[in-house]
Design a protein around this motif. Sequence first.
Motif, PDB file in Angstrom:
ATOM      1  N   ALA A 178       0.814  -1.249  -0.020  1.00  0.00           N
ATOM      2  CA  ALA A 178       0.047   0.038   0.000  1.00  0.00           C
ATOM      3  C   ALA A 178       0.768   1.211  -0.003  1.00  0.00           C
ATOM      4  CB  ALA A 178      -0.959  -0.056   1.271  1.00  0.00           C
ATOM      5  N   ALA A 179       2.135   1.354   0.629  1.00  0.00           N
ATOM      6  CA  ALA A 179       3.021   2.623   0.807  1.00  0.00           C
ATOM      7  C   ALA A 179       3.331   2.629  -0.577  1.00  0.00           C
ATOM      8  CB  ALA A 179       3.934   2.107   1.948  1.00  0.00           C
ATOM      9  N   ALA A 180       4.012   1.504  -1.067  1.00  0.00           N
ATOM     10  CA  ALA A 180       4.493   1.742  -2.396  1.00  0.00           C
ATOM     11  C   ALA A 180       3.673   2.212  -3.678  1.00  0.00           C
ATOM     12  CB  ALA A 180       4.997   0.063  -2.962  1.00  0.00           C
ATOM     13  N   GLU A 181       2.428   1.982  -3.389  1.00  0.00           N
ATOM     14  CA  GLU A 181       1.124   2.455  -4.455  1.00  0.00           C
ATOM     15  C   GLU A 181       1.086   3.870  -3.970  1.00  0.00           C
ATOM     16  OE1 GLU A 181      -0.296   1.173  -6.878  1.00  0.00           O
ATOM     17  OE2 GLU A 181       0.599  -0.725  -6.656  1.00  0.00           O
ATOM     18  N   ALA A 182       1.034   4.293  -2.924  1.00  0.00           N
ATOM     19  CA  ALA A 182       0.661   5.729  -2.242  1.00  0.00           C
ATOM     20  C   ALA A 182       1.868   6.544  -2.658  1.00  0.00           C
ATOM     21  CB  ALA A 182       0.664   5.802  -0.704  1.00  0.00           C
ATOM     22  N   ARG A 183       3.214   6.205  -2.796  1.00  0.00           N
ATOM     23  CA  ARG A 183       4.304   6.869  -3.165  1.00  0.00           C
ATOM     24  C   ARG A 183       4.283   7.166  -4.739  1.00  0.00           C
ATOM     25  NH1 ARG A 183       9.848   3.389  -3.903  1.00  0.00           N
ATOM     26  NH2 ARG A 183       8.819   1.865  -5.251  1.00  0.00           N
ATOM     27  N   ARG A 184       3.650   6.535  -5.429  1.00  0.00           N
ATOM     28  CA  ARG A 184       3.806   6.803  -7.082  1.00  0.00           C
ATOM     29  C   ARG A 184       3.793   8.039  -7.612  1.00  0.00           C
ATOM     30  NH1 ARG A 184       4.123   2.150  -9.844  1.00  0.00           N
ATOM     31  NH2 ARG A 184       3.411  -0.009  -8.814  1.00  0.00           N
ATOM     32  N   PRO A 185       2.587   8.834  -6.986  1.00  0.00           N
ATOM     33  CA  PRO A 185       2.485  10.352  -7.418  1.00  0.00           C
ATOM     34  C   PRO A 185       3.695  11.114  -7.034  1.00  0.00           C
ATOM     35  CG  PRO A 185       0.365   9.364  -6.688  1.00  0.00           C
ATOM     36  CD  PRO A 185       1.334   8.466  -6.369  1.00  0.00           C
ATOM     37  N   LYS A 186       3.921  10.961  -5.811  1.00  0.00           N
ATOM     38  CA  LYS A 186       5.132  11.737  -5.615  1.00  0.00           C
ATOM     39  C   LYS A 186       6.455  11.295  -6.063  1.00  0.00           C
ATOM     40  CE  LYS A 186       7.779  12.970  -1.257  1.00  0.00           C
ATOM     41  NZ  LYS A 186       7.884  12.945   0.187  1.00  0.00           N
ATOM     42  N   ALA A 187       6.770   9.962  -6.379  1.00  0.00           N
ATOM     43  CA  ALA A 187       7.946   9.406  -7.178  1.00  0.00           C
ATOM     44  C   ALA A 187       7.674   9.938  -8.448  1.00  0.00           C
ATOM     45  CB  ALA A 187       7.941   8.019  -7.015  1.00  0.00           C
ATOM     46  N   GLN A 256      16.400 -16.554   5.873  1.00  0.00           N
ATOM     47  CA  GLN A 256      17.508 -15.924   5.433  1.00  0.00           C
ATOM     48  C   GLN A 256      16.688 -15.156   3.990  1.00  0.00           C
ATOM     49  OE1 GLN A 256      21.170 -18.187   4.514  1.00  0.00           O
ATOM     50  NE2 GLN A 256      20.522 -19.496   6.078  1.00  0.00           N
ATOM     51  N   GLU A 257      15.973 -15.856   3.407  1.00  0.00           N
ATOM     52  CA  GLU A 257      15.200 -15.095   2.081  1.00  0.00           C
ATOM     53  C   GLU A 257      14.208 -14.118   2.364  1.00  0.00           C
ATOM     54  OE1 GLU A 257      15.950 -15.947  -1.203  1.00  0.00           O
ATOM     55  OE2 GLU A 257      17.669 -17.145  -0.058  1.00  0.00           O
ATOM     56  N   PHE A 258      13.736 -14.474   3.725  1.00  0.00           N
ATOM     57  CA  PHE A 258      12.899 -13.318   4.054  1.00  0.00           C
ATOM     58  C   PHE A 258      13.712 -12.067   4.164  1.00  0.00           C
ATOM     59  CE2 PHE A 258       9.236 -16.099   5.522  1.00  0.00           C
ATOM     60  CZ  PHE A 258       8.287 -15.443   5.137  1.00  0.00           C
ATOM     61  N   ASN A 259      14.799 -12.191   5.024  1.00  0.00           N
ATOM     62  CA  ASN A 259      15.648 -11.112   5.327  1.00  0.00           C
ATOM     63  C   ASN A 259      16.263 -10.285   4.234  1.00  0.00           C
ATOM     64  OD1 ASN A 259      16.819  -9.611   7.610  1.00  0.00           O
ATOM     65  ND2 ASN A 259      18.958 -10.389   6.990  1.00  0.00           N
ATOM     66  N   ARG A 260      16.635 -10.980   3.212  1.00  0.00           N
ATOM     67  CA  ARG A 260      17.044 -10.629   2.013  1.00  0.00           C
ATOM     68  C   ARG A 260      16.191  -9.668   1.099  1.00  0.00           C
ATOM     69  NH1 ARG A 260      18.656 -14.923   0.169  1.00  0.00           N
ATOM     70  NH2 ARG A 260      20.883 -14.969   0.426  1.00  0.00           N
ATOM     71  N   GLU A 261      14.965 -10.145   1.114  1.00  0.00           N
ATOM     72  CA  GLU A 261      13.683  -9.229   0.313  1.00  0.00           C
ATOM     73  C   GLU A 261      13.702  -8.184   1.113  1.00  0.00           C
ATOM     74  OE1 GLU A 261      13.048 -10.256  -2.514  1.00  0.00           O
ATOM     75  OE2 GLU A 261      13.932 -12.351  -2.393  1.00  0.00           O
ATOM     76  N   ALA A 262      13.570  -8.308   2.589  1.00  0.00           N
ATOM     77  CA  ALA A 262      13.248  -6.997   3.341  1.00  0.00           C
ATOM     78  C   ALA A 262      14.385  -5.965   3.278  1.00  0.00           C
ATOM     79  CB  ALA A 262      13.022  -7.259   4.766  1.00  0.00           C
ATOM     80  N   ASN A 263      15.692  -6.360   3.116  1.00  0.00           N
ATOM     81  CA  ASN A 263      16.582  -5.483   2.871  1.00  0.00           C
ATOM     82  C   ASN A 263      16.509  -4.911   1.567  1.00  0.00           C
ATOM     83  OD1 ASN A 263      18.266  -5.707   5.246  1.00  0.00           O
ATOM     84  ND2 ASN A 263      19.318  -7.707   4.435  1.00  0.00           N
ATOM     85  N   THR A 264      16.207  -5.393   0.450  1.00  0.00           N
ATOM     86  CA  THR A 264      16.017  -5.021  -0.835  1.00  0.00           C
ATOM     87  C   THR A 264      14.919  -3.972  -0.822  1.00  0.00           C
ATOM     88  OG1 THR A 264      16.761  -7.161  -1.730  1.00  0.00           O
ATOM     89  CG2 THR A 264      15.823  -5.591  -3.337  1.00  0.00           C
ATOM     90  N   LEU A 265      13.916  -4.409  -0.151  1.00  0.00           N
ATOM     91  CA  LEU A 265      12.690  -3.405   0.008  1.00  0.00           C
ATOM     92  C   LEU A 265      13.321  -2.147   0.652  1.00  0.00           C
ATOM     93  CD1 LEU A 265       9.005  -4.275   0.829  1.00  0.00           C
ATOM     94  CD2 LEU A 265      10.134  -2.506   2.069  1.00  0.00           C
ATOM     95  N   CYS A 266      13.947  -2.057   1.755  1.00  0.00           N
ATOM     96  CA  CYS A 266      14.375  -0.995   2.118  1.00  0.00           C
ATOM     97  C   CYS A 266      15.236  -0.163   1.125  1.00  0.00           C
ATOM     98  CB  CYS A 266      15.070  -1.294   3.609  1.00  0.00           C
ATOM     99  SG  CYS A 266      13.873  -1.726   4.784  1.00  0.00           S
ATOM    100  N   SER A 267      16.045  -0.773   0.726  1.00  0.00           N
ATOM    101  CA  SER A 267      17.131  -0.031  -0.252  1.00  0.00           C
ATOM    102  C   SER A 267      16.402   0.561  -1.412  1.00  0.00           C
ATOM    103  CB  SER A 267      18.142  -0.893  -0.742  1.00  0.00           C
ATOM    104  OG  SER A 267      17.371  -2.067  -1.526  1.00  0.00           O
ATOM    105  N   LYS A 268      15.308  -0.058  -1.993  1.00  0.00           N
ATOM    106  CA  LYS A 268      14.414   0.676  -3.072  1.00  0.00           C
ATOM    107  C   LYS A 268      13.719   1.811  -2.409  1.00  0.00           C
ATOM    108  CE  LYS A 268      14.878  -3.224  -6.428  1.00  0.00           C
ATOM    109  NZ  LYS A 268      13.867  -4.108  -7.182  1.00  0.00           N
ATOM    110  N   SER A 269      13.146   1.693  -1.266  1.00  0.00           N
ATOM    111  CA  SER A 269      11.900   2.585  -0.872  1.00  0.00           C
ATOM    112  C   SER A 269      12.023   4.063  -1.445  1.00  0.00           C
ATOM    113  CB  SER A 269      11.857   2.485   0.599  1.00  0.00           C
ATOM    114  OG  SER A 269      12.881   3.135   1.266  1.00  0.00           O
ATOM    115  N   GLY A 270      12.879   4.681  -1.133  1.00  0.00           N
ATOM    116  CA  GLY A 270      12.804   6.046  -1.389  1.00  0.00           C
ATOM    117  C   GLY A 270      11.768   7.039  -0.748  1.00  0.00           C
ATOM    118  N   ASP A 271      11.338   6.417   0.175  1.00  0.00           N
ATOM    119  CA  ASP A 271      10.135   6.985   0.923  1.00  0.00           C
ATOM    120  C   ASP A 271       9.783   6.617   2.246  1.00  0.00           C
ATOM    121  OD1 ASP A 271       7.096   8.163   0.639  1.00  0.00           O
ATOM    122  OD2 ASP A 271       6.844   6.249   1.642  1.00  0.00           O
ATOM    123  N   SER A 272       9.810   7.666   3.235  1.00  0.00           N
ATOM    124  CA  SER A 272      10.036   7.210   4.602  1.00  0.00           C
ATOM    125  C   SER A 272       8.946   6.363   5.245  1.00  0.00           C
ATOM    126  CB  SER A 272      10.024   8.547   5.294  1.00  0.00           C
ATOM    127  OG  SER A 272       8.659   9.516   5.183  1.00  0.00           O
TER     128      SER A 272
END
Length: 296
Positions: A178-187, A256-272
Amino acid sequence: MLQSMTGFAAGQGAKGDFSWTWEIRSVNAKGLDLRIRVPDWIEGLEAELRKQVSGALKRGNVTVNLRLSREDIAGAQRLNSQQLDQVLTALAEIEQQAITRHVSLAPSTAAEIIALRGMMEQDEEATDTAQLRTALVEDFQAVLASFCDMRSGEGATLRSVLAAHLDEIETLVIAAQAAAEARRPKARETLMLALAAVLDGAAEVDEDRIAQELALLAVKSDITEEINRLHAHVKAARELVAAQSSVGRKLDFLMQEFNREANTLCSKSGDSALTSVGLDLKAVIDQMREQVQNVE
């Protein structure tokens, strides 16, 4: 049913002149590490216990202790013939030396000789180790069953805890989506402003290159794949938690796979807001991974 690697059980038994106490305890380990402490004069006992434990458990650092005692009874001791021979030889030499030196000695009695240290010893031959081993092995089965029941009980608790963590992870993944969808206009607005600043005053513009760069930026910030993989991991983890086999290693790998995806998500976020959800997700995953370390 999910099994814990943490457990404890104790038991007592007796047969004839012997009585004993069992203790079994275990903590988590990468594989099955057995430490069995039993009297080595009971032939075949350790091998049989190791076989039983290995058949019942798959993982864990397991310690088995047996404390065995025997009552003092008549006939349980016998005369140490070798020691008696040495004592009599020594007495003969002493008496000969006394005669040579004209020294008078009082005669030794049998009661005095038998009271000497080492004159009587435990009659091991009187112990039927085969019957004792059979009794110990049969008694151990009940203790091992109690031990496995405790690990199963701990496993049931672990299952509830892991299920709650998975529910929380799934909720956070939906919130991240939901946060990713909400950031689209701002991005989009931020991207357009950056593009305008770059193009301002540029003499020549390569439209194909601009399109490529825009596509690359869009891919770098898109977390659709991470969201989809996290949903898939939640489903896989729930199947493992409900499995009727040893799944600890698989769950550990999945964390380990859970943690990897969470790290990638944070690195791509660009939104608080999305970053905040990602950090919460990492915290829950870390908590779940600690619990997974105890799963067989």
